[in-house]
Design an enzyme around this catalytic site. Structure first.
Site, short mmCIF file in Angstrom:
data_model
loop_
_atom_site.label_atom_id
_atom_site.label_comp_id
_atom_site.label_asym_id
_atom_site.label_seq_id
_atom_site.Cartn_x
_atom_site.Cartn_y
_atom_site.Cartn_z
N HIS A 223 7.28 24.69 14.88
CA HIS A 223 6.04 24.98 15.81
C HIS A 223 7.13 25.00 16.82
O HIS A 223 7.82 24.44 16.78
CB HIS A 223 4.84 23.45 15.78
CG HIS A 223 3.81 23.83 16.81
ND1 HIS A 223 3.80 23.42 18.13
CD2 HIS A 223 2.64 24.11 16.46
CE1 HIS A 223 2.95 24.08 18.44
NE2 HIS A 223 1.51 24.04 17.73
N ASP B 131 8.76 16.14 12.34
CA ASP B 131 7.84 16.56 13.56
C ASP B 131 6.24 16.20 12.22
O ASP B 131 6.42 17.07 10.95
CB ASP B 131 8.33 18.15 13.64
CG ASP B 131 6.46 18.98 13.90
OD1 ASP B 131 5.29 18.03 13.86
OD2 ASP B 131 5.86 19.70 14.80
N GLN C 290 1.56 18.25 11.12
CA GLN C 290 0.52 18.15 9.46
C GLN C 290 0.91 17.64 8.17
O GLN C 290 0.14 17.95 7.30
CB GLN C 290 1.24 19.78 10.19
CG GLN C 290 1.14 20.52 10.49
CD GLN C 290 -0.56 21.30 10.97
OE1 GLN C 290 -1.41 21.14 10.24
NE2 GLN C 290 -0.50 21.43 12.24
N LYS D 298 -5.61 15.52 15.30
CA LYS D 298 -5.48 16.93 14.33
C LYS D 298 -5.34 15.82 12.98
O LYS D 298 -5.79 15.92 12.04
CB LYS D 298 -4.20 16.82 14.05
CG LYS D 298 -3.70 18.42 14.64
CD LYS D 298 -2.14 19.06 14.78
CE LYS D 298 -1.80 19.62 15.67
NZ LYS D 298 -1.73 20.77 16.04
N CYS E 214 1.50 29.46 17.07
CA CYS E 214 2.63 28.78 17.95
C CYS E 214 4.21 28.46 16.99
O CYS E 214 4.73 27.35 17.14
CB CYS E 214 2.24 27.90 18.86
SG CYS E 214 0.51 27.51 19.74
#
Ligand code: PMP
Length: 422
Positions: free
Chosen positions: A135, A212, A215, A238, A378
């Site tokens: 991302h 990261d 997600q 999220k 993104c």
């Protein structure tokens, strides 16, 4: 049947009882952009403002004491959710800010007047490694770090099948590598990456690893000890929590060796006009009055997810993903961008529809009450890698049912009919 009781869960989400586009049921397939919030999270924020509201870690009054308690209790809850002690949890605004915090700390380290803050300094000749799957939030801060310091950015590419190409791992990650920044789950391909393999290589060359988790943390059980990385970053919004709060988890000894990013109140030990000293982590990285209500809300979101069971959340989304991949494969002209099966793959399904632009697909779906994301998500290099201008993306969460996936498949057929491609 699905692992989670979708009807019972939907009843917890007030927004799912509203209608859109002239009375249509809201089919929300955009949790990957931001998730909806259950009543329990909304109630926690309201409870804080109605009963406790005060600035934590300041003031001698009862409210300030209770606000500090609520804030620190949420920190412990959120830490436990990923298997971390509370002193390794730093609150930020979102994933983006958490990554910027690390990137700026690493470049500030080079000029820190305190020798103990120079351990992880990045400078000329050093290398930062990312992947082509990142991302923009996990790409631009590293590009900028390289521009500030003279370090070089390198990256791992992707296979045609939507996975990381690890054939060059041993050369791309080498003795010059200072940090490897990699996503655990792609927001666009759904791919879940073999973090252990990357961590193992990074350890051989003494590089730090930032994962990261924007997600992944919302969708699968995570234990930072098992993960083995140095940093894990994620966003509250999220994972059923409020906007305005994100998390930087850092291994304590690594955090303790880093200089601050933002400076000001709350993060100082002693202040004199000539200069100041800083608190230990996590306070060193939390300048200013924090987003206390949002942190309390995120604590409630974590409790909600824990009660559902993250194993079940993961199984639920895997079942939906398998079903969606099957349903989309039945529609001629639809191509999924990303792994074609549910092995090491999460609930983000990106696709193209032959002869219909993704924005038009999104428009037809929206007319039917179905919310999806369209565009480059993104992650511009990813769509470029697969030779498409954009994709349509459906993402799943705890309230998603087979009926939502059926609505999506019917909607895609409607778009094809509308644009005369079938
Ligand atoms: N990384 C990934 C993989 C993401 O999907 C996102 C959000 N789309 C981010 C980072 C950035 O998150 P935020 O906008 O909450 O900072």
């Amino acid at each position: 049947p699905l692992p989670l009781d979708v009807e019972a869960i939907r009843a917890d989400f007030p927004i799912l009882s509203r209608t859109v586009r002239d009375g249509k049921r809201l089919v929300y397939l955009d949790s990957g952009a931001t998730s909806q919030k259950p009543r329990q999270v909304l109630d926690a924020e309201r409870w804080f403002y109605e009963n406790v509201n005060a600035a934590p870690h300041r003031g001698a009054h009862q409210l300030a004491e209770e606000a500090t308690g609520a804030y620190e209790e949420a920190r412990a809850t959120i830490g436990a959710f990923i298997g971390a002690p509370e002193n390794e949890i730093v609150f930020t605004r979102n994933t983006t800010e958490a990554i910027n915090l690390v990137a700026y700390a690493l470049s500030n380290a080079a000029t820190a007047k305190e020798p103990e803050f120079r351990t992880h300094a990045v400078g000329q000749g050093d290398e930062i490694v990312v992947t082509e799957m990142e991302h923009h939030a996990n790409l631009i801060p590293w590009q900028q770090l390289c521009e500030r310091t003279g370090a070089t950015l390198r990256w791992l590419g992707l296979t045609d099948g939507g996975r990381l190409d690890l054939s060059g791992l041993a050369t791309v990650v080498n003795e010059r590598t200072k940090l490897v920044a990699v996503t655990q789950q792609s927001n666009i391909l759904g791919t879940i990456n073999p973090i252990e393999q990357i961590v193992a290589r990074a350890r051989e060359v003494g590089a730090l690893v930032l994962v990261d988790g924007a997600q992944s943390v919302p969708h699968q059980p995570i234990d930072v000890t098992a993960l083995g990385a140095d940093f894990l970053v994620f966003s509250g919004h999220k994972m059923l929590g409020p906007t305005g709060v994100g998390v930087l988890w850092g291994r304590y000894e690594v955090l303790d060796a880093l200089p601050p990013f933002l400076t000001g109140g709350s993060m100082i030990e002693v202040v004199r006009m000539e200069g100041s000293t800083f608190m230990p982590p996590p306070q060193r990285f939390e300048a200013g009055v924090p987003m206390t209500a949002q942190v309390v809300g995120l604590g409630a979101a974590v409790e909600y997810l824990t009660a559902l069971g993250m194993d079940k959340v993961e199984e639920h989304e895997r079942a939906l993903t398998g079903y969606a991949l099957e349903k989309l494969a039945e529609i001629p002209g639809v191509t999924v961008i990303g792994p074609p099966d549910t092995v090491s793959r999460g609930g983000a399904v990106s696709f193209t529809v032959e002869g219909v632009h993704p924005h038009d697909v999104g428009q037809v779906l929206d007319d039917l009450g179905i919310a999806v994301r369209v565009g480059h998500h993104c992650a511009w290099p990813v769509v470029r890698r697969y030779g498409v201008p954009a994709t349509t993306r459906a993402t799943f969460y705890v309230h998603t049912g087979y009926d939502d996936v059926d609505a999506l498949a019917d909607g895609i057929r409607a778009a094809q009919k509308f644009f005369g491609t079938v």
